[in-house]
Design a protein around this motif. Sequence first.
Motif, PDB file in Angstrom:
ATOM      1  N   LYS A 139       0.871  -1.178   0.000  1.00  0.00           N
ATOM      2  CA  LYS A 139       0.000   0.000   0.000  1.00  0.00           C
ATOM      3  C   LYS A 139       0.904   1.222   0.000  1.00  0.00           C
ATOM      4  CE  LYS A 139      -4.303  -1.301   2.136  1.00  0.00           C
ATOM      5  NZ  LYS A 139      -4.986  -0.957   0.936  1.00  0.00           N
ATOM      6  N   TYR A 140       0.704   2.099  -0.980  1.00  0.00           N
ATOM      7  CA  TYR A 140       1.515   3.308  -1.105  1.00  0.00           C
ATOM      8  C   TYR A 140       0.774   4.521  -0.552  1.00  0.00           C
ATOM      9  CZ  TYR A 140       4.643   0.762  -4.192  1.00  0.00           C
ATOM     10  OH  TYR A 140       5.542  -0.145  -4.709  1.00  0.00           O
ATOM     11  N   PHE A 141       1.519   5.377   0.113  1.00  0.00           N
ATOM     12  CA  PHE A 141       1.003   6.647   0.615  1.00  0.00           C
ATOM     13  C   PHE A 141       1.985   7.734   0.222  1.00  0.00           C
ATOM     14  CE2 PHE A 141      -0.684   3.343   3.290  1.00  0.00           C
ATOM     15  CZ  PHE A 141      -2.024   3.681   3.387  1.00  0.00           C
ATOM     16  N   THR A 142       1.465   8.826  -0.338  1.00  0.00           N
ATOM     17  CA  THR A 142       2.343   9.912  -0.772  1.00  0.00           C
ATOM     18  C   THR A 142       2.657  10.891   0.341  1.00  0.00           C
ATOM     19  OG1 THR A 142       0.431  11.154  -1.567  1.00  0.00           O
ATOM     20  CG2 THR A 142       1.630   9.802  -3.184  1.00  0.00           C
ATOM     21  N   ASN A 143       1.898  10.829   1.428  1.00  0.00           N
ATOM     22  CA  ASN A 143       2.252  11.655   2.577  1.00  0.00           C
ATOM     23  C   ASN A 143       1.881  10.936   3.869  1.00  0.00           C
ATOM     24  OD1 ASN A 143      -0.213  12.826   3.910  1.00  0.00           O
ATOM     25  ND2 ASN A 143      -0.609  13.592   1.849  1.00  0.00           N
TER      26      ASN A 143
END
Length: 139
Positions: free
Chosen positions: A32-36
């Motif tokens: 799971k990617y999160f940009t912030n």
Amino acid sequence: MNGPILIVEDDEDDQFIFNKIFSELQIADKIKYFTNPAKALAFLREDPCQPFLIICDINLPVMNGLEFKTAIDRDPILRAKSIPFVFLSTSTARKMVDKAYKELTIQGYFQKSDDYEDLKHRLCSILDYWQHCQHPNSP
């Protein structure tokens, strides 16, 4: 590996490279990617899942990686989840490394490599370590 691996990384090129590496390692569906960090923090507070690992950059928008880890450490529910947490960053200033280890509960601080194979080896080593390490979230 039971839960997802959370990647907190704002650089789209790095996300693309990580995704390619995780695909080659056949674990892309558990990422799971999160940009912030604020979005990652909200996910951790709202989703009942038990993440396998958090891999986080230092230089991020909204709050930096150190502030993100501080927020996790200060939240009794998130702290109790005992989620393994490592930094993977181009920022390797001694001040940052010292703060990460002396003030926070991190389990590793790694430098991002510009070399694809070297980065793949580092990520593989991190994942291999946590798959074999006994910790509160081990099966």
